[in-house]
Design a protein around this motif. Sequence first.
Motif, short mmCIF file in Angstrom:
data_model
loop_
_atom_site.label_atom_id
_atom_site.label_comp_id
_atom_site.label_asym_id
_atom_site.label_seq_id
_atom_site.Cartn_x
_atom_site.Cartn_y
_atom_site.Cartn_z
N LYS A 96 5.92 5.89 10.27
CA LYS A 96 4.68 5.41 10.89
C LYS A 96 3.56 5.33 9.85
O LYS A 96 2.84 4.33 9.79
N HIS A 97 3.44 6.36 9.03
CA HIS A 97 2.40 6.37 7.99
C HIS A 97 2.60 5.21 7.01
O HIS A 97 1.65 4.52 6.64
N GLY A 98 3.84 4.99 6.60
CA GLY A 98 4.14 3.90 5.67
C GLY A 98 3.75 2.54 6.22
O GLY A 98 3.18 1.71 5.51
N LEU A 99 4.05 2.31 7.48
CA LEU A 99 3.71 1.03 8.09
C LEU A 99 2.20 0.90 8.30
O LEU A 99 1.64 -0.18 8.15
N GLU A 100 1.56 2.02 8.63
CA GLU A 100 0.10 1.99 8.84
C GLU A 100 -0.66 1.64 7.56
O GLU A 100 -1.70 1.00 7.62
N ILE A 101 -0.15 2.07 6.40
CA ILE A 101 -0.88 1.78 5.16
C ILE A 101 -0.51 0.42 4.57
O ILE A 101 -0.99 0.06 3.51
N GLY A 102 0.37 -0.31 5.25
CA GLY A 102 0.59 -1.69 4.86
C GLY A 102 1.96 -2.07 4.34
O GLY A 102 2.13 -3.18 3.84
N ALA A 103 2.93 -1.18 4.46
CA ALA A 103 4.29 -1.57 4.06
C ALA A 103 4.83 -2.59 5.05
O ALA A 103 4.57 -2.52 6.25
N GLU A 104 5.56 -3.56 4.53
CA GLU A 104 6.18 -4.59 5.36
C GLU A 104 7.31 -3.99 6.20
O GLU A 104 7.52 -4.37 7.34
N ARG A 105 8.00 -3.03 5.59
CA ARG A 105 9.16 -2.43 6.23
C ARG A 105 9.40 -1.05 5.63
O ARG A 105 9.04 -0.78 4.51
N TYR A 106 10.06 -0.19 6.40
CA TYR A 106 10.38 1.17 5.97
C TYR A 106 11.88 1.35 6.12
O TYR A 106 12.42 1.25 7.21
N MET A 107 12.56 1.57 5.00
CA MET A 107 14.01 1.73 5.01
C MET A 107 14.36 3.08 4.42
O MET A 107 13.71 3.54 3.48
N THR A 108 15.40 3.70 4.94
CA THR A 108 15.79 5.01 4.45
C THR A 108 17.04 4.95 3.58
O THR A 108 17.87 4.07 3.73
N LYS A 109 17.11 5.90 2.66
CA LYS A 109 18.30 6.09 1.82
C LYS A 109 19.22 7.04 2.55
O LYS A 109 18.74 7.94 3.23
N PRO A 110 20.51 6.92 2.41
CA PRO A 110 21.19 5.88 1.65
C PRO A 110 21.02 4.53 2.35
O PRO A 110 20.94 4.46 3.57
N PHE A 111 20.95 3.48 1.56
CA PHE A 111 20.72 2.15 2.11
C PHE A 111 21.99 1.32 2.03
O PHE A 111 22.90 1.60 1.27
N ASP A 112 22.01 0.27 2.82
CA ASP A 112 23.11 -0.68 2.84
C ASP A 112 22.76 -1.81 1.88
O ASP A 112 21.79 -2.54 2.10
N PRO A 113 23.52 -1.96 0.78
CA PRO A 113 23.21 -3.02 -0.19
C PRO A 113 23.12 -4.41 0.44
O PRO A 113 22.27 -5.22 0.04
N ASP A 114 23.96 -4.71 1.44
CA ASP A 114 23.90 -6.01 2.10
C ASP A 114 22.57 -6.21 2.81
O ASP A 114 22.01 -7.30 2.82
N GLU A 115 22.05 -5.14 3.40
CA GLU A 115 20.76 -5.23 4.09
C GLU A 115 19.63 -5.44 3.08
O GLU A 115 18.71 -6.23 3.32
N ILE A 116 19.71 -4.77 1.94
CA ILE A 116 18.70 -4.94 0.88
C ILE A 116 18.68 -6.40 0.43
O ILE A 116 17.62 -7.01 0.30
N LEU A 117 19.86 -6.95 0.20
CA LEU A 117 19.98 -8.33 -0.24
C LEU A 117 19.43 -9.29 0.82
O LEU A 117 18.69 -10.23 0.50
N GLU A 118 19.73 -9.02 2.06
CA GLU A 118 19.26 -9.87 3.17
C GLU A 118 17.73 -9.82 3.29
O GLU A 118 17.08 -10.86 3.45
N VAL A 119 17.17 -8.62 3.18
CA VAL A 119 15.71 -8.47 3.25
C VAL A 119 15.06 -9.25 2.11
O VAL A 119 14.08 -9.98 2.31
N ALA A 120 15.60 -9.11 0.91
CA ALA A 120 15.04 -9.81 -0.26
C ALA A 120 15.12 -11.33 -0.06
O ALA A 120 14.16 -12.04 -0.32
#
Length: 128
Positions: A96-120
């Motif tokens: 919530k804090h991350g999104l409030e200060i202006g992040a487009e999205r908040y993702m947690t580790k471990p992450f899915d490389p396919d999702e990272i590629l898709e977001v990019a």
Amino acid sequence: MPGKILVVDDEVHIRMLLEQTLEELEDDYGVELFTAENGEEGLDTIRQERPELVFLDIMMPYMNGYEVCQAVREDESLSEIKIILLTAKGQESDRKHGLEIGAERYMTKPFDPDEILEVAKNILRIED
């Protein structure tokens, strides 16, 4: 239209994994990849290179990801930069804090490389 992506993380293996994940965009679409190993270096690179997209860790030395995100959001000339907070901090209050200060999205580790590629690809408007 190729773009620029910056990966900011103090853990070398995470930076390398993200670079390997995103190198397809570099090879196939001419996207430029940059890395920084702490928040201060990340903010300097953001100001110098003006990437369209930043994958930003939160827990880092010198400046944490929240501070970097806030500094970017307070600079009108950097307002178009999309920031994805990518962190091990999985609490709802952190998200919530991350999104409030202006992040487009908040993702947690471990992450899915396919999702990272898709977001990019979505942010850079790259279509297969």
